[in-house]
Motif scaffolding. Structure first.
Motif, mmCIF file in Angstrom:
data_model
loop_
_atom_site.group_PDB
_atom_site.id
_atom_site.type_symbol
_atom_site.label_atom_id
_atom_site.label_comp_id
_atom_site.label_asym_id
_atom_site.label_seq_id
_atom_site.Cartn_x
_atom_site.Cartn_y
_atom_site.Cartn_z
ATOM 1 N N GLN A 2 0.831 -1.205 0.000
ATOM 2 C CA GLN A 2 0.000 0.000 0.000
ATOM 3 C C GLN A 2 0.865 1.254 0.000
ATOM 4 O OE1 GLN A 2 -2.582 -0.449 3.403
ATOM 5 N NE2 GLN A 2 -4.069 -1.692 2.256
ATOM 6 N N GLN A 29 -0.839 6.540 2.379
ATOM 7 C CA GLN A 29 -1.069 5.108 2.534
ATOM 8 C C GLN A 29 -2.426 4.867 3.186
ATOM 9 O OE1 GLN A 29 1.975 3.018 4.696
ATOM 10 N NE2 GLN A 29 0.754 1.158 4.909
ATOM 11 N N SER A 89 -5.424 2.323 2.063
ATOM 12 C CA SER A 89 -5.968 1.345 3.005
ATOM 13 C C SER A 89 -7.480 1.478 3.124
ATOM 14 C CB SER A 89 -5.305 1.526 4.369
ATOM 15 O OG SER A 89 -5.861 0.637 5.312
#
Length: 391
Positions: free
Chosen positions: A25, A43, A47
């Motif tokens: 990610q 990130q 997510s």
């Protein structure tokens, strides 16, 4: 579940697409930020998007797709997926395979399955022999299952000419993909990294992905191993890898036939090399077969294994066998092209950009566009499997 395309990305497709590229990610968020020219993608955004907590559409969707190298239509497609089921990943030495590798391989298999299912749609049905399902128990052995398969396909005697042809004749689809870099084979054992990955979803053609770069003789054994999973393992259990190996050995080297060849005189390197060309399997496979059949003592088996390792045969056996080339998917693509569909059309069907579609499905086989390939308009697929004795 029907395939539908909406305006926003499907969270699970975001995960599959990212994992198929081998990206974390964090790596994806960094790539998206770089492509955006300064607008940061965190990130945390990736997510939450993958968890379905944030919608991904419009310009952000296009950025996501560009960073992953897929058309945005793929990320918006709600397609059914299968999990890591029986015989899904064939590990011969799992400690060489990281968790990240496993996720990537699972994702590649899932996406390839969806691509192939789209490519096979509308194509005339293949002539196949259903794969028998054999339950191994105290009375039925993996060797019995292998003999049942040989009987079902009509290859009751002699070395198999083509393991790929066998699987395709049994309804499976076979492709080569870059799964992992092939590593060394431990002397005299079957401990190698992932040679193949397979799945057999209910109601669909079984699919096998061969690891690109694996020697042809090892690919044949691997294909037989994967077929063993399809035949015997509807429910996973701890002995399934051992059983699949026993199935593969009997399928490729039937005990009643190969015993005489392995027993004739002193079995050594020259004889193993001669038998390799006859049986279309590796020298290592023949050596193991001689040992498991009780033809070679433990001492003689270990001695030959050391001798072969010293000669460098762990990674490079002499007289490499010719590649066993898949044909069913190639024939389906040729059928589409002959019936007016373009490469752009097929790439869109598969959820790929044209360049990647060409590399995966056309570049390795220039004949895939030949009008002579799959010329039969009803059944444009390989003929039934043969043994050497049929010729």
């Amino acid at each position: 579940m029907a395939e539908t395309i909406g305006d926003a990305a499907v969270p699970r497709m975001l995960v599959l697409a990212r994992e198929s590229r081998g990206l974390t990610q964090k790596q994806l968020s960094t790539s998206m930020s770089e492509l955006a020219g300064g607008a940061t993608t965190s990130q945390g955004f990736v997510s939450r998007a993958e968890a379905g907590q944030l919608p991904v559409s419009g310009e952000r969707l296009e950025l996501y797709a560009e960073a992953l190298g897929y058309p945005s239509s793929l990320l918006r497609t709600n397609k059914p997926e299968f999990g890591a089921g029986v015989g899904l990943v064939h590990h011969r030495k799992r400690q060489l395979t990281t968790a990240g590798d496993i996720k990537r391989i699972h994702a590649v298999l899932n996406l390839t399955r969806l691509q192939v299912r789209s490519l096979m749609a509308d194509v005339p049905a293949r002539t196949t022999v259903p794969i028998p399902h054999v339950e191994v128990d105290d009375l039925t052995t993996p060797a019995d299952a292998a003999r049942a398969v040989r009987a079902a396909i009509g290859a009751t005697a002699g070395p198999l000419e083509s393991a790929v042809q066998l699987l395709e004749h049994a309804g499976a689809l076979v492709l080569s993909r870059e799964l992992l870099t092939p590593a060394q084979v431990d002397a005299g054992t079957e401990t190698v990294p992932v040679d193949a990955v397979s799945c057999c979803p209910a109601g669909e053609d079984p699919l096998v992905l061969l690891n690109t770069g694996t020697p042809a003789e090892r690919q044949r054994y691997t294909l037989a191993h994967e077929l063993g999973h399809m035949v015997m393992h509807q429910v996973p259990h701890k002995d399934q890898e051992k059983q699949a190996n026993a199935f593969a050995a009997e399928l490729l080297m039937p005990a009643t036939l190969v015993r005489t060849d392995l027993s004739g005189g002193q079995l050594g390197i020259p004889r193993l090399l001669e038998l390799k060309k006859q049986w279309n399997v590796s020298m290592w496979a023949l050596l193991r077969r001689a040992h498991t059949l009780g033809i070679l003592s433990d001492w003689r088996y270990r001695s030959l294994a050391v001798e072969m390792s010293t000669l460098g045969y762990r990674t490079n056996e002499p007289d490499e066998l010719p590649p066993d080339t898949p044909a069913a998917v190639e024939a389906a693509i040729a059928w589409h092209l002959r019936h007016g569909r373009t490469i752009d059309d097929l790439a869109a069907r598969a959820g790929l950009h044209v360049q990647e579609f060409t590399r995966l499905y056309l570049a390795a086989s220039p004949t895939s566009t030949s009008p002579d390939l799959a010329a039969d308009p009803v059944s444009p697929f390989p003929s039934p499997v043969r043994t050497h004795h049929d010729r």
